[in-house]
Scaffold this active site. Sequence first.
Site, PDB file in Angstrom:
ATOM      1  N   TRP A  26       0.808  -1.224   0.000  1.00 38.81           N
ATOM      2  CA  TRP A  26       0.000   0.000   0.000  1.00 38.81           C
ATOM      3  C   TRP A  26       0.833   1.262   0.000  1.00 38.81           C
ATOM      4  O   TRP A  26       0.435   2.276  -0.580  1.00 38.81           O
ATOM      5  CB  TRP A  26      -1.034  -0.036   1.133  1.00 38.81           C
ATOM      6  CG  TRP A  26      -2.126  -0.999   0.801  1.00 38.81           C
ATOM      7  CD1 TRP A  26      -2.315  -2.249   1.334  1.00 38.81           C
ATOM      8  CD2 TRP A  26      -3.130  -0.852  -0.212  1.00 38.81           C
ATOM      9  NE1 TRP A  26      -3.383  -2.862   0.717  1.00 38.81           N
ATOM     10  CE2 TRP A  26      -3.896  -2.045  -0.227  1.00 38.81           C
ATOM     11  CE3 TRP A  26      -3.458   0.168  -1.111  1.00 38.81           C
ATOM     12  CZ2 TRP A  26      -4.974  -2.222  -1.104  1.00 38.81           C
ATOM     13  CZ3 TRP A  26      -4.527  -0.016  -1.989  1.00 38.81           C
ATOM     14  CH2 TRP A  26      -5.270  -1.199  -1.969  1.00 38.81           C
ATOM     15  N   ASP A  34      -1.169   6.932   6.119  1.00 37.11           N
ATOM     16  CA  ASP A  34      -2.316   6.112   5.718  1.00 37.11           C
ATOM     17  C   ASP A  34      -2.597   5.124   6.847  1.00 37.11           C
ATOM     18  O   ASP A  34      -1.808   4.220   7.103  1.00 37.11           O
ATOM     19  CB  ASP A  34      -1.977   5.367   4.416  1.00 37.11           C
ATOM     20  CG  ASP A  34      -3.102   4.436   3.971  1.00 37.11           C
ATOM     21  OD1 ASP A  34      -4.134   4.342   4.673  1.00 37.11           O
ATOM     22  OD2 ASP A  34      -2.942   3.809   2.910  1.00 37.11           O
ATOM     23  N   LYS A  62     -12.912  -1.009   7.449  1.00 30.45           N
ATOM     24  CA  LYS A  62     -12.260  -2.143   8.121  1.00 30.45           C
ATOM     25  C   LYS A  62     -12.586  -2.181   9.610  1.00 30.45           C
ATOM     26  O   LYS A  62     -13.220  -3.122  10.072  1.00 30.45           O
ATOM     27  CB  LYS A  62     -10.758  -2.090   7.871  1.00 30.45           C
ATOM     28  CG  LYS A  62     -10.425  -2.153   6.366  1.00 30.45           C
ATOM     29  CD  LYS A  62      -8.949  -2.181   6.129  1.00 30.45           C
ATOM     30  CE  LYS A  62      -8.580  -1.867   4.689  1.00 30.45           C
ATOM     31  NZ  LYS A  62      -9.032  -2.878   3.742  1.00 30.45           N
TER      32      LYS A  62
HETATM   33  N1  PMP Z   1      -4.431   1.811   2.176  1.00 30.40           N
HETATM   34  C1  PMP Z   1      -4.474   0.662   2.877  1.00 30.40           C
HETATM   35  C2  PMP Z   1      -3.466   0.448   3.960  1.00 30.40           C
HETATM   36  C3  PMP Z   1      -5.433  -0.301   2.577  1.00 30.40           C
HETATM   37  O1  PMP Z   1      -5.462  -1.446   3.276  1.00 30.40           O
HETATM   38  C4  PMP Z   1      -6.370  -0.061   1.542  1.00 30.40           C
HETATM   39  C5  PMP Z   1      -7.445  -1.052   1.184  1.00 30.40           C
HETATM   40  N2  PMP Z   1      -7.219  -2.360   1.494  1.00 30.40           N
HETATM   41  C6  PMP Z   1      -6.290   1.146   0.839  1.00 30.40           C
HETATM   42  C7  PMP Z   1      -5.318   2.047   1.189  1.00 30.40           C
HETATM   43  C8  PMP Z   1      -7.230   1.461  -0.285  1.00 30.40           C
HETATM   44  O2  PMP Z   1      -8.477   1.760   0.226  1.00 30.40           O
HETATM   45  P1  PMP Z   1      -9.729   2.046  -0.739  1.00 30.40           P
HETATM   46  O3  PMP Z   1      -9.964   0.794  -1.508  1.00 30.40           O
HETATM   47  O4  PMP Z   1     -10.840   2.350   0.221  1.00 30.40           O
HETATM   48  O5  PMP Z   1      -9.380   3.193  -1.598  1.00 30.40           O
END
Ligand code: PMP
Length: 354
Positions: free
Chosen positions: A101, A164, A188
């Site tokens: 991520w 994040d 989550k």
């Molecule tokens: N950052 C992290 C750490 C994530 O776990 C996720 C989704 N699993 C995201 C960003 C992306 O989130 P979204 O799909 O809501 O844009």
Amino acid sequence: MAGPRYSFSAAAGPLPAAVAATVAEACLDWQGSGSILGLSFVCERFKALQRETEIALRRLLAVPQGFRVLFLSGGATAQFAALPFNLLAGGRAVYLDTGHWSRRARDEAARHGPVLTLPVAGLAAYDGWLGEEAPAYCHLTSNETADGVQWAEVPALPVPLAVDMTSDFLTRPIDFDRVALAYAGTQKSIGVPGLTVVILREDLLGRAAPTTPRVLDYGVQAAADSRVNTPPVFAIFVLHAMLGWIEAQGGVAAMAAAARRRSTAVYWAVDENPAYRAWVPPDLRSRINPCFRLADEAATAAFLAAAQAEGLHDLKGHPDVGGVRVSLYNGLSDDAVAALVGFLGAYAAIGLAA
Ligand code: PMP
């Protein structure tokens, strides 16, 4: 009779039964004024709900004066773009690379401006923090959902740190002396998809590039109370209900204690059985997304099928990582964790005997 069905999905966490019941009731009628699903974002009832949600969030996380809270849509992924639009201001950014991520965030930012990728090991040695070369901001991912890696604590840096927290928001306290901007999707540990919470220092408002889309412009959103356009009303309602539940459990400290207790039980079951291998070094192990492999990797599919037959679902590792991944979000019941830990022991015993 079939036993309970538990999901350990990393993509979305379960709501506690009490929160789900509150939400279900409000879908039919909320406080005598009709379904929450049809609530207008311009009515006073919604504005009051949004205000209460912000107050609860500030209380739970001890958000200091001088920070603003925004309720946005577009997921954490929209924030990957919002960060460079709002914060680069002609400069460059540093992205700490810890896994899937953090790279996704970096790749999006790199489309909008100059970005330097730094391995965590390079953090201390990096000499570009101060002086003319100082980056406009630094970014990190506090918990790598795919890789099962988590920062035990975020570093103190001399430039604004954007974090994040999508997969560990409200699972532990936030040190706002170190974090200038925190963002997290709510699906989550604190609700349902559709809503992203951004908490940022006020001095970061008003720096956006002129081409910034208005919905992504922190200053514009702050001035409009996050209502530049229709906000995700339902997801804000669920967040409000979830914050009430967290508070009733004992707040963020109770969530952190649960994450510690539950992840310790999972890692213990993994470490004590030679049938499993947790590859993340102990000091980096995630308390939210423990990952491991089977010693006999070819047996992974059979393991996942056996787990599913016991009502333990969605344990397959991220496609880029493989193996097994357990997700321990706030709303997961202790019963689910106990069932999983029991299964890990029983499967290892049968596997070794066979
Ligand atoms: N950052 C992290 C750490 C994530 O776990 C996720 C989704 N699993 C995201 C960003 C992306 O989130 P979204 O799909 O809501 O844009």
